[in-house]
Design an enzyme around this catalytic site. Structure first.
Site, PDB file in Angstrom:
ATOM      1  N   ASP A  89     -23.343 -17.764  61.522  1.00 39.61           N
ATOM      2  CA  ASP A  89     -22.096 -18.051  62.213  1.00 39.61           C
ATOM      3  C   ASP A  89     -22.087 -17.151  63.448  1.00 39.61           C
ATOM      4  O   ASP A  89     -21.758 -15.971  63.359  1.00 39.61           O
ATOM      5  CB  ASP A  89     -20.911 -17.746  61.280  1.00 39.61           C
ATOM      6  CG  ASP A  89     -19.593 -18.108  61.937  1.00 39.61           C
ATOM      7  OD1 ASP A  89     -19.614 -18.718  63.027  1.00 39.61           O
ATOM      8  OD2 ASP A  89     -18.545 -17.754  61.365  1.00 39.61           O
ATOM      9  N   LYS A 144     -29.093 -28.824  78.917  1.00 38.96           N
ATOM     10  CA  LYS A 144     -27.922 -29.157  79.700  1.00 38.96           C
ATOM     11  C   LYS A 144     -26.742 -29.446  78.776  1.00 38.96           C
ATOM     12  O   LYS A 144     -26.971 -29.792  77.624  1.00 38.96           O
ATOM     13  CB  LYS A 144     -28.198 -30.329  80.621  1.00 38.96           C
ATOM     14  CG  LYS A 144     -28.486 -31.633  79.869  1.00 38.96           C
ATOM     15  CD  LYS A 144     -28.708 -32.739  80.846  1.00 38.96           C
ATOM     16  CE  LYS A 144     -27.392 -33.271  81.331  1.00 38.96           C
ATOM     17  NZ  LYS A 144     -27.061 -34.561  80.718  1.00 38.96           N
ATOM     18  N   HIS A 174     -34.996 -33.171  80.902  1.00 43.13           N
ATOM     19  CA  HIS A 174     -36.022 -33.951  80.210  1.00 43.13           C
ATOM     20  C   HIS A 174     -36.655 -35.022  81.113  1.00 43.13           C
ATOM     21  O   HIS A 174     -37.721 -35.525  80.815  1.00 43.13           O
ATOM     22  CB  HIS A 174     -35.504 -34.530  78.891  1.00 43.13           C
ATOM     23  CG  HIS A 174     -34.664 -35.759  79.041  1.00 43.13           C
ATOM     24  ND1 HIS A 174     -33.340 -35.718  79.381  1.00 43.13           N
ATOM     25  CD2 HIS A 174     -34.960 -37.070  78.896  1.00 43.13           C
ATOM     26  CE1 HIS A 174     -32.862 -36.938  79.452  1.00 43.13           C
ATOM     27  NE2 HIS A 174     -33.818 -37.792  79.155  1.00 43.13           N
ATOM     28  N   LYS A 178     -41.014 -36.802  81.678  1.00 42.02           N
ATOM     29  CA  LYS A 178     -41.428 -38.212  81.603  1.00 42.02           C
ATOM     30  C   LYS A 178     -42.767 -38.382  82.309  1.00 42.02           C
ATOM     31  O   LYS A 178     -42.991 -37.828  83.382  1.00 42.02           O
ATOM     32  CB  LYS A 178     -40.363 -39.117  82.236  1.00 42.02           C
ATOM     33  CG  LYS A 178     -39.072 -39.167  81.402  1.00 42.02           C
ATOM     34  CD  LYS A 178     -38.068 -40.126  82.015  1.00 42.02           C
ATOM     35  CE  LYS A 178     -36.695 -40.019  81.359  1.00 42.02           C
ATOM     36  NZ  LYS A 178     -36.563 -40.769  80.111  1.00 42.02           N
ATOM     37  N   GLU A 212     -28.360 -47.646  82.872  1.00 39.12           N
ATOM     38  CA  GLU A 212     -28.409 -47.686  81.410  1.00 39.12           C
ATOM     39  C   GLU A 212     -27.517 -48.810  80.893  1.00 39.12           C
ATOM     40  O   GLU A 212     -26.475 -49.100  81.476  1.00 39.12           O
ATOM     41  CB  GLU A 212     -27.898 -46.369  80.826  1.00 39.12           C
ATOM     42  CG  GLU A 212     -28.679 -45.153  81.247  1.00 39.12           C
ATOM     43  CD  GLU A 212     -28.155 -43.895  80.561  1.00 39.12           C
ATOM     44  OE1 GLU A 212     -28.752 -43.486  79.562  1.00 39.12           O
ATOM     45  OE2 GLU A 212     -27.134 -43.354  81.014  1.00 39.12           O
ATOM     46  N   ASP A 231     -23.405 -35.404  84.585  1.00 38.36           N
ATOM     47  CA  ASP A 231     -24.288 -35.762  83.465  1.00 38.36           C
ATOM     48  C   ASP A 231     -25.670 -36.222  83.951  1.00 38.36           C
ATOM     49  O   ASP A 231     -26.665 -35.982  83.278  1.00 38.36           O
ATOM     50  CB  ASP A 231     -23.613 -36.879  82.647  1.00 38.36           C
ATOM     51  CG  ASP A 231     -24.373 -37.219  81.377  1.00 38.36           C
ATOM     52  OD1 ASP A 231     -24.667 -36.281  80.611  1.00 38.36           O
ATOM     53  OD2 ASP A 231     -24.667 -38.414  81.146  1.00 38.36           O
ATOM     54  N   HIS A 236     -30.875 -34.882  86.629  1.00 36.07           N
ATOM     55  CA  HIS A 236     -31.995 -35.829  86.616  1.00 36.07           C
ATOM     56  C   HIS A 236     -32.266 -36.454  87.992  1.00 36.07           C
ATOM     57  O   HIS A 236     -33.394 -36.472  88.468  1.00 36.07           O
ATOM     58  CB  HIS A 236     -31.748 -36.946  85.607  1.00 36.07           C
ATOM     59  CG  HIS A 236     -31.407 -36.458  84.228  1.00 36.07           C
ATOM     60  ND1 HIS A 236     -32.007 -35.349  83.662  1.00 36.07           N
ATOM     61  CD2 HIS A 236     -30.548 -36.921  83.283  1.00 36.07           C
ATOM     62  CE1 HIS A 236     -31.534 -35.163  82.435  1.00 36.07           C
ATOM     63  NE2 HIS A 236     -30.637 -36.102  82.185  1.00 36.07           N
TER      64      HIS A 236
END
Ligand code: BG6
Length: 486
Positions: A89, A144, A174, A178, A212, A231, A236
């Protein structure tokens, strides 16, 4: 290559990211022989799981992952053996930390993976340090969101930086893991024919799209405070822009590559005030049909305010104000609940300075290079060719294609496999340095601030569509079109 013997400690180890991405990727690394036999994975959470509970949960996560396909029982059993769970914790009583100390092997590499919200990253690092767990060989991985603006990002970076040196810190984006993204660097810097054309003289504009079909699903709580700008764009899309626009580094080395990316971020022309209204578009999805399935609008997704003005779509026009790129628009676009999933970088070349084939110069799609990240990884160059025939001379755009799946009959690793492997090997080239993250926030903050000062709200677009009409006006006002409309 095989990693060194490591204790990999995952905070938030029973959470969504761990189950969806980290454990399946670690399984794949293990299956393909990349993990040293004694490397162990210690999941830390407040959940009070036993090792057996964790292994059950991990087994179904691995089996359910689309990249795994066939689970080999022996490999899975060996992988699960590596796993254990410790209850800590963070900020609570010290007993959990003592359990963690006892679970770690002395004198061995340690990787602490913080798959937790950024507010508690600092507390975890202090806990690790107080427990005497941080050695010079230790590394820490941060996920992130790395803050929600420049100030909060600096705060997290300061807290983590008080315990770990910059060389020990691995900030994940990420997208950098790729395959096609790394291939972009190879395409640009291992071949001679593109680089001479890679500038404002021969390139008309660049489009970077991450579209997306998914909505925010169960993440509305997080997403309402974030939006597409924080986001996707801040990290990205800007990283893709950096790799597209950067100068050739002196070598493929962590500092050389990141120095060049930083210079791109520092060259972004600031978007402020009225320029924000001119050059950005926000959208929010309403209800609609995505690939045959009826879905609800953003405001009806559970867990958020029914009056939220959070953007689920952004399109903007950026400019890299330096010698190579002055005057070349970089159109960036991302959105959720669009008609198709597609991530790509499109380089649109200029028309020839003088054509000897009248009427053929502006054929749609001619002279573009498309670097496709997903769903299919590939590189497609469209050029004009003569249509066969003895009649009038006719030209047609024809593709020159490289499909990674067809050319290399091997599986492309998941982004997280590559990045986890790099962390285990101590290579931070594909991770973001502190100054990069902060330079990105410096550019993004004024845009969000300008939006917050506007009385207008994001334009609603039907789920399953190509996004708000504003995005078409943004690129269309100079007579250009988005790639898929050509
Ligand atoms: C994440 C975002 O970083 O990237 C998500 O938080 C987004 O909202 C995801 O869906 C997209 O990643 P990918 O690899 O599916 O393009």
């Amino acid at each position: 290559s095989v990693s060194r013997p490591t204790d990999l400690v995952v905070f938030g180890g029973t959470g969504d990211l761990s189950m969806r991405k980290l454990l399946p990727s670690l399984y794949l690394l293990d299956r393909d022989g990349h993990l040293d036999g004694s490397t162990r994975i210690i999941a830390v959470s407040r959940d009070g799981l036993t090792d057996a509970d964790l292994r059950d949960k991990a087994a179904s996560a691995v089996r359910g992952h689309q990249a795994v396909q066939v689970t080999e029982p022996d490999v899975l059993a060996r992988f699960l053996e590596r796993l254990s769970h410790i209850t800590v914790d963070v900020g609570g009583d010290a007993s959990g930390w003592a359990d963690l100390v006892a679970a770690l092997t002395p004198d061995r590499d340690r990787v602490f993976y913080l798959a937790v919200p950024p507010m508690i990253s600092g507390g975890i690092c202090r806990g690790l340090s107080d427990a005497g767990l941080v050695t010079p060989e230790s590394r820490v991985v941060m996920e992130k969101p790395l803050g929600r603006d420049l100030a909060s990002s600096q705060e997290v970076n300061d807290e983590v930086g008080a315990i770990f040196t910059e060389r020990q810190i691995y900030r994940i984006d990420h997208y950098l893991g790729k395959e096609t993204v790394q291939n972009l660097l190879v395409l640009r810097f291992a071949n001679v024919f593109l680089e001479p054309l890679w500038n404002s003289r021969w390139i008309d504009h660049v489009q970077i799209t991450a579209a997306e079909t998914v909505g925010v699903g169960g993440r509305r709580g997080y997403y309402d405070g974030s939006g597409a700008m924080r986001d996707m764009v801040q990290n990205h899309l800007l990283q893709l822009l950096c790799l597209t626009a950067m100068e050739p580094p002196a070598n493929y080395d962590r500092e050389a590559v990141r120095d060049e990316k930083l210079k791109v971020l520092q060259s972004l022309r600031p978007l402020t005030g009225d320029q924000v209204i001119e050059d950005t578009v926000r959208g929010q999805y309403g209800g609609g049909v995505v690939q045959g399935t009826e879905v609800s609008g953003y405001l009806d997704e559970p867990g958020g305010s029914p009056a939220s003005t959070t953007e689920t779509f952004v399109a903007l026009r950026a400019e890299v104000a330096n010698w190579r790129w002055a005057g070349v628009p970089f159109y960036l676009r991302t959105g959720k609940r669009l008609g198709h999933s597609r991530s790509e970088i499109v380089i649109r070349f200029r028309e020839v300075p003088h054509t000897i084939f009248p009427g053929t110069n502006s054929l749609p799609g001619a002279g573009s290079l498309v670097i496709s990240l997903q769903p299919d990884e590939g590189i497609h160059l469209t050029m004009l060719a003569k249509t066969p025939g003895a009649g009038a001379l006719r030209l047609r755009p024809v593709p020159l294609e490289l499909s990674f799946a067809d050319t290399f009959a091997t599986r492309s690793p998941e982004a997280y496999e590559r990045l986890l492997m790099d962390v285990l090997a101590g290579d931070s080239t594909l991770f973001m340095r502190r100054d990069e993250v902060e330079a990105a926030w410096r550019w993004v903050d004024p845009i969000i601030e300008a939006w917050n000062g506007l009385s207008t709200t994001p334009e609603t677009y039907p789920a399953g569509s190509a996004g708000p009409a504003g995005a078409h006006r943004l690129i269309g006002r100079t007579g250009r079109t988005w790639h898929e409309e050509e």
